[in-house]
Enzyme design. Structure first.
Site, mmCIF file in Angstrom:
data_model
loop_
_atom_site.group_PDB
_atom_site.id
_atom_site.type_symbol
_atom_site.label_atom_id
_atom_site.label_comp_id
_atom_site.label_asym_id
_atom_site.label_seq_id
_atom_site.Cartn_x
_atom_site.Cartn_y
_atom_site.Cartn_z
ATOM 1 N N LYS A 80 34.087 37.639 26.239
ATOM 2 C CA LYS A 80 33.763 38.731 27.160
ATOM 3 C C LYS A 80 34.925 39.701 27.134
ATOM 4 O O LYS A 80 36.080 39.299 27.321
ATOM 5 C CB LYS A 80 33.536 38.230 28.589
ATOM 6 C CG LYS A 80 33.219 39.387 29.560
ATOM 7 C CD LYS A 80 32.792 38.910 30.930
ATOM 8 C CE LYS A 80 33.968 38.530 31.800
ATOM 9 N NZ LYS A 80 33.558 38.332 33.216
ATOM 10 N N SER A 212 40.005 39.334 47.685
ATOM 11 C CA SER A 212 41.050 39.664 46.704
ATOM 12 C C SER A 212 42.430 39.518 47.336
ATOM 13 O O SER A 212 43.373 40.217 46.988
ATOM 14 C CB SER A 212 40.839 41.086 46.175
ATOM 15 O OG SER A 212 40.800 42.011 47.257
ATOM 16 N N MET A 232 36.803 31.163 45.668
ATOM 17 C CA MET A 232 36.342 31.865 44.472
ATOM 18 C C MET A 232 37.106 33.155 44.170
ATOM 19 O O MET A 232 36.860 33.790 43.150
ATOM 20 C CB MET A 232 34.849 32.195 44.630
ATOM 21 C CG MET A 232 33.969 30.992 44.931
ATOM 22 S SD MET A 232 34.090 29.660 43.707
ATOM 23 C CE MET A 232 33.439 30.484 42.254
ATOM 24 N N THR A 234 40.619 33.666 43.952
ATOM 25 C CA THR A 234 41.950 33.619 43.359
ATOM 26 C C THR A 234 41.855 33.365 41.859
ATOM 27 O O THR A 234 41.512 32.274 41.426
ATOM 28 C CB THR A 234 42.805 32.539 44.045
ATOM 29 O OG1 THR A 234 42.918 32.871 45.435
ATOM 30 C CG2 THR A 234 44.186 32.465 43.447
#
Length: 334
Positions: A80, A212, A232, A234
């Site tokens: 990706k 975040s 979810m 970090t």
């Protein structure tokens, strides 16, 4: 899945699945199945991630990089490419996160597919926490707590609600005006929603954090015995969503141990000597049954979802298969 060119079909074209087609193709269940399978393959050594490349390019404050890997079980090879362009929304009216997945034939190295990666990234991240809930949360979990209420939080909550018979959604966000995002998802599922302070998370049987943050938001004493947490947000050195002492209280699992202790939530607990790398288990081992996972109703379990390239490849391969089935994959001679 093998999306590549076979030895007997050298003329097979490259397939393109544009971003605009992903929403009508990729279901939450298909994303869940793809991510669960690849986590299991990682735990047996049949799939591995390549080192991540992530760089500030010195232009428009953008971060750009590559995540890749090879899944021998699913015969999926690729990468990706993409990153974060912080000025996109304001200047160009497009989302700040941009990515594209490229798949290659593991037998020949020829490119086999190019797939829009933006929505897939959101779906695969939500699928990862959902997989952890399936395998680690208590069967009788009734209250789910959300820390974070941004765009990704809505994907997280929709996927999570399919894993248990939840009766209530609670939520906290640094900017409370964003909480209607997750209240709307709760309403769609016919569930009551309550905005809470962080101490109110003690009533949650499952907690998903998707922020975040670079500072611990949730404290160890704000989590009740028996809770399952999916952290979810970090995915970078320095980021942090929960107090390190919480990991010391919990049985910790992750997608990839090396990432968990270096850029994931476990980085802080390891640095402070509260846990060691050997204390972090693989979610794939729980899926495979080689790790028992939850062993009591009082146990706190924590999934450190750092995000790995193999997740992106797995969902991209699945969406290519769906696009071929429906006849909407674009064929290009390459």
């Amino acid at each position: 899945m093998h999306t590549g060119v076979s030895d007997t079909d050298q003329e097979r074209p490259m397939l393109i699945v544009p971003e605009r087609e992903i929403a009508d193709l990729m279901t939450r269940q298909a994303a869940f199945d793809a991510v669960e399978k690849v986590f299991a393959a990682m735990a047996t050594g049949d799939a591995y991630n390549f080192p991540v490349v992530r760089e500030a390019i010195g232009h428009v404050d953008a971060l750009y990089g590559f995540k890749g890997g090879f899944d021998r079980a699913g015969m999926t090879l690729g990468l990706k490419a993409g990153g974060y362009w912080p000025q996109n929304l304001e200047r160009h009216g497009i989302i700040n996160h941009q990515s594209t997945v490229f798949l290659f034939d593991p037998d020949t190295g020829r490119v086999s597919a190019m797939v829009g990666g933006n929505l897939l990234t959101a779906l695969r991240t939500a699928a990862a926490s959902s997989v952890s809930i399936k395998h680690l949360a208590r069967d009788d979990a009734k209250v789910i707590g959300m820390i974070g209420a941004g765009h990704q939080a809505t994907f997280q909550l929709r996927a999570a609600l399919e894993q248990r018979a939840f009766e209530k959604v609670i939520g906290w966000n640094l900017h409370p005006e964003m909480l209607p995002n997750i209240e709307k998802v709760a309403g769609e599922a016919g569930l009551p929603f309550e905005a809470v302070e962080l101490d109110g998370m003690a009533q949650a049987d499952v907690i998903i954090s998707i922020t975040s943050s670079f500072d611990a938001i949730l404290k160890a004493d704000q989590v009740s015995a028996g809770c399952h947490l999916a952290c979810m947000g970090t995915d970078t050195k320095g980021k942090q969503e929960v107090e390190p002492q919480l990991l010391a209280r919990a049985s910790v699992y992750t997608d990839e141990v090396a990432q968990s202790v270096s850029i994931g939530e476990a980085q802080h607990a390891v640095a402070e000597g509260l846990i060691s790398e050997s204390d972090v288990g693989q979610i794939g081992a729980v899926i495979n049954g080689t790790d028992p996972g939850r062993s009591s109703d009082d146990q706190i379990t924590l999934f450190d979802g750092t995000g790995v390239g193999l997740q992106d490849l797995a969902v991209a391969a699945a969406v290519v298969e769906l696009a071929v089935e429906k006849g909407i994959a674009i064929e290009v001679d390459f």
